[in-house]
Design an enzyme around this catalytic site. Sequence first.
Site, PDB file in Angstrom:
ATOM      1  N   ASP A  30       5.477 -24.160   9.207  1.00 49.87           N
ATOM      2  CA  ASP A  30       5.814 -22.874   9.826  1.00 49.87           C
ATOM      3  C   ASP A  30       6.327 -23.141  11.248  1.00 49.87           C
ATOM      4  OD1 ASP A  30       4.706 -19.766   8.950  1.00 49.87           O
ATOM      5  OD2 ASP A  30       5.604 -20.082  10.935  1.00 49.87           O
ATOM      6  N   LEU A 153       2.186 -12.229  -6.922  1.00 46.49           N
ATOM      7  CA  LEU A 153       0.836 -12.166  -6.345  1.00 46.49           C
ATOM      8  C   LEU A 153       0.569 -10.791  -5.749  1.00 46.49           C
ATOM      9  CD1 LEU A 153       0.892 -15.582  -4.404  1.00 46.49           C
ATOM     10  CD2 LEU A 153       0.343 -15.177  -6.814  1.00 46.49           C
ATOM     11  N   GLU A 155      -1.665  -8.782  -3.087  1.00 48.87           N
ATOM     12  CA  GLU A 155      -2.566  -9.054  -1.952  1.00 48.87           C
ATOM     13  C   GLU A 155      -3.967  -8.576  -2.318  1.00 48.87           C
ATOM     14  OE1 GLU A 155       0.980  -8.296   1.256  1.00 48.87           O
ATOM     15  OE2 GLU A 155      -1.077  -7.913   1.890  1.00 48.87           O
ATOM     16  N   LYS A 207      12.061 -10.425 -10.825  1.00 52.35           N
ATOM     17  CA  LYS A 207      11.126 -10.107  -9.743  1.00 52.35           C
ATOM     18  C   LYS A 207      11.332  -8.677  -9.255  1.00 52.35           C
ATOM     19  CE  LYS A 207       8.324 -10.342  -6.293  1.00 52.35           C
ATOM     20  NZ  LYS A 207       6.858 -10.311  -6.476  1.00 52.35           N
ATOM     21  N   LEU A 253      -1.785   3.271 -13.009  1.00 53.01           N
ATOM     22  CA  LEU A 253      -1.709   4.712 -13.286  1.00 53.01           C
ATOM     23  C   LEU A 253      -2.743   5.452 -12.449  1.00 53.01           C
ATOM     24  CD1 LEU A 253      -1.159   4.839 -17.167  1.00 53.01           C
ATOM     25  CD2 LEU A 253       0.470   5.554 -15.387  1.00 53.01           C
ATOM     26  N   ALA A 255      -3.350   7.736  -9.492  1.00 52.33           N
ATOM     27  CA  ALA A 255      -2.639   8.635  -8.564  1.00 52.33           C
ATOM     28  C   ALA A 255      -3.216   8.482  -7.161  1.00 52.33           C
ATOM     29  CB  ALA A 255      -2.773  10.080  -9.039  1.00 52.33           C
ATOM     30  N   CYS A 263       5.792  -5.239  -0.310  1.00 51.10           N
ATOM     31  CA  CYS A 263       6.729  -5.518  -1.397  1.00 51.10           C
ATOM     32  C   CYS A 263       7.397  -4.290  -1.999  1.00 51.10           C
ATOM     33  CB  CYS A 263       6.005  -6.306  -2.472  1.00 51.10           C
ATOM     34  SG  CYS A 263       5.451  -7.888  -1.856  1.00 51.10           S
ATOM     35  N   LYS A 324      -3.838  -1.014   0.971  1.00 54.99           N
ATOM     36  CA  LYS A 324      -4.700  -1.101  -0.218  1.00 54.99           C
ATOM     37  C   LYS A 324      -5.958  -1.815   0.207  1.00 54.99           C
ATOM     38  CE  LYS A 324      -3.861  -4.538  -3.150  1.00 54.99           C
ATOM     39  NZ  LYS A 324      -3.229  -5.580  -3.983  1.00 54.99           N
TER      40      LYS A 324
HETATM   41  C1  UDX Z   1       2.722  -5.936  -5.531  1.00 58.27           C
HETATM   42  C2  UDX Z   1       2.811  -6.375  -6.985  1.00 58.27           C
HETATM   43  O1  UDX Z   1       1.677  -5.855  -7.701  1.00 58.27           O
HETATM   44  C3  UDX Z   1       2.786  -7.904  -7.057  1.00 58.27           C
HETATM   45  O2  UDX Z   1       2.919  -8.327  -8.398  1.00 58.27           O
HETATM   46  C4  UDX Z   1       3.965  -8.437  -6.234  1.00 58.27           C
HETATM   47  O3  UDX Z   1       3.994  -9.857  -6.265  1.00 58.27           O
HETATM   48  C5  UDX Z   1       3.840  -7.964  -4.799  1.00 58.27           C
HETATM   49  O4  UDX Z   1       3.788  -6.523  -4.758  1.00 58.27           O
HETATM   50  P1  UDX Z   1       0.884  -5.677  -3.677  1.00 58.27           P
HETATM   51  O5  UDX Z   1       1.986  -5.003  -2.938  1.00 58.27           O
HETATM   52  O6  UDX Z   1       0.068  -6.718  -3.006  1.00 58.27           O
HETATM   53  O7  UDX Z   1       1.486  -6.369  -5.027  1.00 58.27           O
HETATM   54  O8  UDX Z   1      -0.159  -4.554  -4.125  1.00 58.27           O
HETATM   55  P2  UDX Z   1      -0.370  -3.667  -5.405  1.00 58.27           P
HETATM   56  O9  UDX Z   1      -1.755  -3.866  -5.839  1.00 58.27           O
HETATM   57  O10 UDX Z   1       0.708  -3.841  -6.371  1.00 58.27           O
HETATM   58  O11 UDX Z   1      -0.261  -2.158  -4.776  1.00 58.27           O
HETATM   59  C6  UDX Z   1       0.955  -1.775  -4.192  1.00 58.27           C
HETATM   60  C7  UDX Z   1       0.800  -0.331  -3.728  1.00 58.27           C
HETATM   61  O12 UDX Z   1       0.700   0.541  -4.854  1.00 58.27           O
HETATM   62  C8  UDX Z   1      -0.446  -0.096  -2.880  1.00 58.27           C
HETATM   63  O13 UDX Z   1      -0.127   0.796  -1.818  1.00 58.27           O
HETATM   64  C9  UDX Z   1      -1.406   0.575  -3.849  1.00 58.27           C
HETATM   65  O14 UDX Z   1      -2.309   1.453  -3.184  1.00 58.27           O
HETATM   66  C10 UDX Z   1      -0.448   1.366  -4.724  1.00 58.27           C
HETATM   67  N1  UDX Z   1      -0.964   1.631  -6.060  1.00 58.27           N
HETATM   68  C11 UDX Z   1      -1.183   0.595  -6.905  1.00 58.27           C
HETATM   69  C12 UDX Z   1      -1.189   2.948  -6.451  1.00 58.27           C
HETATM   70  O15 UDX Z   1      -0.993   3.884  -5.670  1.00 58.27           O
HETATM   71  N2  UDX Z   1      -1.625   3.198  -7.706  1.00 58.27           N
HETATM   72  C13 UDX Z   1      -1.865   2.184  -8.594  1.00 58.27           C
HETATM   73  O16 UDX Z   1      -2.271   2.469  -9.721  1.00 58.27           O
HETATM   74  C14 UDX Z   1      -1.643   0.843  -8.184  1.00 58.27           C
END
Ligand code: UDX
Length: 436
Positions: A30, A153, A155, A207, A253, A255, A263, A324
């Site tokens: 880095d 991945l 987080e 992706k 799913l 809400a 991402c 999250k």
């Molecule tokens: C996401 C993808 O899941 C992962 O595969 C990719 O590599 C990177 O982006 P991440 O952004 O870390 O991962 O979190 P994720 O658990 O997917 O949640 C993303 C957002 O969606 C969060 O704000 C979460 O609160 C929201 N979410 C997720 C919902 O509102 N409802 C759900 O059912 C799931």
Amino acid sequence: MHVAMIGTGYVGLVSGACFSEFGANVVCVDKDEKKIEMLENGVMPIYEPGLDDLVENNVKGGRLTFTTDLASAVKDASAVFIAVGTPTRRGDGHADLSYVYAAAKEIAENMNGYTVVITKSTVPVGTGDEVERIIRETRPDAEFDVVSNPEFLREGSAIADFMHPDRVVLGTASERAQKVMKDLYRPLSLIETPILFTSRTSSELIKYAGNTFLATKITFINEIADLCEKVGADVHHVAKGIGLDGRIGKKFLHAGPGYGGSCFPKDTLALVHTARDNGAPLRIVEAVVDINDKRKKSMANRIINACGGSVIDKTVAVLGVTFKPNTDDMRDAPSLDIIPALIDSGASVRAFDPEGMDEAKDMLPGVDWCEDAYSTMQDADVLVIITEWNAFRGLDLERVKGLLKQPLMVDLRNIYEPSEMAAQGFVYHCIGRQEV
Ligand code: UDX
């Protein structure tokens, strides 16, 4: 195998540590000296459950090191991953690839012998071709291949997602590169993880299409939740009912206030631009982006309405500000829309988050940051749950009632049951379920 991982953010650091756990000799690189110094002292620059132990074990095992010296790391490596940031470019929503291209050039200048250069960062369709062009231009003599290997991945569960992925996607037409990648991912082959070999372009699109589909699925259930509120249905039951269909699946799913993170917001926007630039606009995704932005902004009105239409001179207690649970990441978190809107509407906001407050303090001025959940709600007019940390799932509701000026809760993550809240004497607002 010697591996160089360029970039030690959420993706690079987890991927580098996991590859060293697989037995590779990994050097994580880095430019940020402070970050490298922290890592060399065993201090993690990000919060990711289990990462500190994973790094410590592999540093002790002599398989994982950290440096700012890209040249030395690349010289010895047969696989070099580009895991640098690809943020949304200011103003136009395209992905900013300047860090990727700069890394490609530096890698080219220092490659030694046949090298596989792998884009691990989320990069728009066609980026691998540009990386290949940059390397070829810089080093016409070099023997190399450029492979797309996107990460999936989440987080908060990144290590588990790396160690037990649904699949590994490898975009390359080179059999020589395929062999190197198979060697690297051998431990996953042993547990029969599907490894999909495809073209670089298809891999890059997989992706974006995957993340965008997940964001679309979340936005779908969020809109169904709004309909549930109008017709008196329960979105938990609707989600369960449709999720039992194997073609839909029960995940993603839930809400809520809208998706955030590093991402979904940037990837949906980047894909919309890629599609428009290529004359195949994704109108569903364009709607998803618009709906999600508006939804996050609308959550403050739910809270204001729950308080009788005004929060002037009222105190709002907020539990959870990260995008999250199980992360310290604040990027595009719904709280970044909700809290400023409440303050602008005359509220005083007190907040607590188990991991995100250091990150959030500069992003949310005017908030009174508290030590724990209960001190946050002392004398507050309303309790709002924005992020569903486990710590907030089992609150002592009698104690909560005693601390609040009135038993009023707005649960944006539906972590409580309306019937239970009614029985406990709360006025309880939630998402897509019958409020009490
Ligand atoms: C996401 C993808 O899941 C992962 O595969 C990719 O590599 C990177 O982006 P991440 O952004 O870390 O991962 O979190 P994720 O658990 O997917 O949640 C993303 C957002 O969606 C969060 O704000 C979460 O609160 C929201 N979410 C997720 C919902 O509102 N409802 C759900 O059912 C799931």
